[in-house]
Design an enzyme around this catalytic site. Structure first.
Site, short mmCIF file in Angstrom:
data_model
loop_
_atom_site.label_atom_id
_atom_site.label_comp_id
_atom_site.label_asym_id
_atom_site.label_seq_id
_atom_site.Cartn_x
_atom_site.Cartn_y
_atom_site.Cartn_z
N HIS A 64 0.86 -1.19 0.00
CA HIS A 64 0.00 0.00 0.00
C HIS A 64 0.90 1.24 0.00
O HIS A 64 0.74 2.10 -0.84
CB HIS A 64 -0.96 -0.02 1.20
CG HIS A 64 -1.88 1.17 1.26
ND1 HIS A 64 -3.04 1.20 1.99
CD2 HIS A 64 -1.80 2.39 0.68
CE1 HIS A 64 -3.64 2.39 1.84
NE2 HIS A 64 -2.91 3.12 1.07
N PHE A 114 -2.31 5.15 -8.30
CA PHE A 114 -2.06 4.73 -6.90
C PHE A 114 -0.63 5.10 -6.50
O PHE A 114 -0.39 5.70 -5.45
CB PHE A 114 -2.28 3.22 -6.82
CG PHE A 114 -2.29 2.61 -5.44
CD1 PHE A 114 -2.55 3.36 -4.30
CD2 PHE A 114 -2.04 1.24 -5.28
CE1 PHE A 114 -2.56 2.78 -3.03
CE2 PHE A 114 -2.06 0.65 -4.02
CZ PHE A 114 -2.31 1.41 -2.90
N HIS A 117 -0.27 8.82 -6.10
CA HIS A 117 -0.86 9.28 -4.84
C HIS A 117 0.07 9.00 -3.66
O HIS A 117 0.29 9.86 -2.82
CB HIS A 117 -2.21 8.57 -4.63
CG HIS A 117 -2.80 8.80 -3.28
ND1 HIS A 117 -3.63 9.86 -2.99
CD2 HIS A 117 -2.65 8.13 -2.11
CE1 HIS A 117 -3.97 9.83 -1.72
NE2 HIS A 117 -3.39 8.78 -1.15
N GLU A 118 0.64 7.78 -3.63
CA GLU A 118 1.52 7.41 -2.51
C GLU A 118 2.79 8.25 -2.51
O GLU A 118 3.27 8.68 -1.46
CB GLU A 118 1.85 5.91 -2.56
CG GLU A 118 0.63 5.02 -2.30
CD GLU A 118 -0.02 5.26 -0.93
OE1 GLU A 118 0.70 5.31 0.08
OE2 GLU A 118 -1.26 5.41 -0.88
N HIS A 122 3.01 10.74 0.60
CA HIS A 122 3.98 10.25 1.60
C HIS A 122 5.44 10.35 1.14
O HIS A 122 6.30 10.78 1.88
CB HIS A 122 3.66 8.78 1.94
CG HIS A 122 2.29 8.58 2.50
ND1 HIS A 122 1.95 8.93 3.78
CD2 HIS A 122 1.16 8.07 1.95
CE1 HIS A 122 0.67 8.64 4.01
NE2 HIS A 122 0.17 8.11 2.91
P1 5GP Z 1 -7.51 5.67 7.03
O1 5GP Z 1 -8.22 6.88 7.52
O2 5GP Z 1 -8.24 4.91 5.98
O3 5GP Z 1 -6.93 4.82 8.13
O4 5GP Z 1 -6.22 6.21 6.30
C1 5GP Z 1 -6.31 6.99 5.15
C2 5GP Z 1 -4.93 7.36 4.72
O5 5GP Z 1 -4.33 8.25 5.65
C3 5GP Z 1 -3.93 6.21 4.64
O6 5GP Z 1 -4.03 5.47 3.49
C4 5GP Z 1 -2.64 6.96 4.72
O7 5GP Z 1 -2.35 7.60 3.51
C5 5GP Z 1 -2.96 7.98 5.77
N1 5GP Z 1 -2.68 7.46 7.13
C6 5GP Z 1 -3.59 6.92 7.99
N2 5GP Z 1 -3.00 6.60 9.17
C7 5GP Z 1 -1.69 6.94 9.04
C8 5GP Z 1 -0.59 6.88 9.92
O8 5GP Z 1 -0.66 6.45 11.07
N3 5GP Z 1 0.60 7.33 9.44
C9 5GP Z 1 0.73 7.84 8.20
N4 5GP Z 1 1.94 8.25 7.81
N5 5GP Z 1 -0.29 7.92 7.34
C10 5GP Z 1 -1.50 7.48 7.75
P1 5GP Z 2 -4.32 6.56 1.22
O1 5GP Z 2 -5.39 5.82 1.89
O2 5GP Z 2 -3.02 5.89 1.01
O3 5GP Z 2 -4.23 8.02 1.48
O4 5GP Z 2 -4.98 6.64 -0.22
C1 5GP Z 2 -5.17 5.58 -1.02
C2 5GP Z 2 -5.65 6.19 -2.31
O5 5GP Z 2 -5.22 5.38 -3.35
C3 5GP Z 2 -7.16 6.28 -2.37
O6 5GP Z 2 -7.51 7.44 -3.10
C4 5GP Z 2 -7.53 5.05 -3.15
O7 5GP Z 2 -8.68 5.21 -3.92
C5 5GP Z 2 -6.31 4.88 -4.05
N1 5GP Z 2 -6.05 3.47 -4.34
C6 5GP Z 2 -5.86 2.99 -5.56
N2 5GP Z 2 -5.65 1.67 -5.51
C7 5GP Z 2 -5.69 1.31 -4.21
C8 5GP Z 2 -5.54 0.08 -3.54
O8 5GP Z 2 -5.33 -0.99 -4.13
N3 5GP Z 2 -5.64 0.10 -2.19
C9 5GP Z 2 -5.87 1.26 -1.49
N4 5GP Z 2 -5.94 1.20 -0.17
N5 5GP Z 2 -6.03 2.45 -2.11
C10 5GP Z 2 -5.93 2.47 -3.45
#
Ligand code: 5GP
Ligand code: 5GP
Length: 229
Positions: A64, A114, A117-118, A122
């Protein structure tokens, strides 16, 4: 004389300014979370998923992201708009990324959105330590090294739709990698808690695993499902 002093001042400013901006564009951080997702658990939810344009990924954990974090649990994000994702810097890694970092979001994509975005959210915050190529290369290396599915199956924990204790899942990953993972759960279409993502921690120079200075929040049941994919 005044004119000379003024020009010396101006020239020094011009020389110093870029380094001030460079320092502020790559924020500091304490460690990384390396996060891997189980595709079966991304796909069997109410929201469902879409396979990438290259086809159904292997039944294995996928990357991820590699997320810089602070010891107090907060994290920096979107640190440098001047360094957008540039797939030409990782052309040698793309075929491995398609296999090891597949996208499951809808609509189907190649993975670039994807990865972009990462990197932008990050990766741009890790530039004091690693550049764009190293960000993706390091992540691929960590996936291979941690071999989560190998760790679980060696302990008899298989993606077969059965439930396993959270303790046995954590224990098998610790036994195999040497480090305590954080397990994140989500819910399948019927509402059962299941193994969704595994977090391991990496030292701030991105050279290897460490024990996590702080764990994320969230809760799984004591017994969680490990769905097939
Ligand atoms: P969710 O709210 O679904 O847990 O996280 C959404 C997104 O926020 C993650 O995919 C990631 O990009 C970021 N995120 C959530 N929790 C953490 C964390 O503890 N550390 C970091 N660096 N990013 C996070
Ligand atoms: P994060 O949660 O890391 O901030 O964001 C993840 C972003 O990447 C979301 O906008 C999600 O729609 C996109 N994304 C694309 N492919 C994937 C996947 O395979 N897994 C997850 N968790 N997010 C994905």
């Amino acid at each position: 004389m005044k004119l000379l002093q003024a020009s010396v001042c101006l020239i020094s400013l011009i020389l110093v300014l870029p380094s001030i901006f460079a320092a502020s564009s790559s924020e500091d951080f304490d460690f990384f979370y390396f996060v891997q997702q189980w595709p079966g658990s991304y796909c069997d939810t109410q929201k469902s998923c879409c396979y990438p344009t290259s086809g159904k990924p292997a039944a294995d954990f996928g990357i991820h992201g590699l997320w810089p974090n602070y010891k107090d649990g907060t994290y920096p994000s979107n640190c440098d708009a001047t360094k957008p994702f540039d797939s030409s810097t990782i052309s040698d890694l793309v075929s491995s990324m398609k296999r090891n970092w597949p996208t499951l979001a809808c609509p189907s994509g190649s993975g670039e959105a994807f990865w972009e975005h990462e990197w932008e959210k990050h990766g741009t915050c890790s530039q004091s330590v690693i550049n764009q190529h190293e960000y993706f290369q390091t992540s691929l290396g960590l996936k291979q090294k941690t071999n989560l599915l190998g760790a679980l199956t060696k302990a008899g924990i298989n993606p077969d739709g059965n439930s396993y204790s959270l303790e046995s899942i954590r224990g098998s990953i610790k036994a195999s990698t040497g480090f305590t993972p954080w397990i994140e759960c989500n819910r399948d279409g019927s509402g059962n808690s299941q193994l969704y993502q595994v977090y391991l921690c990496v030292d701030r120079s991105a050279s290897g695993l460490i024990e996590c200075p702080v764990f994320p929040h969230g809760k799984c049941g004591a017994q969680i499902e490990f769905p097939s994919f």
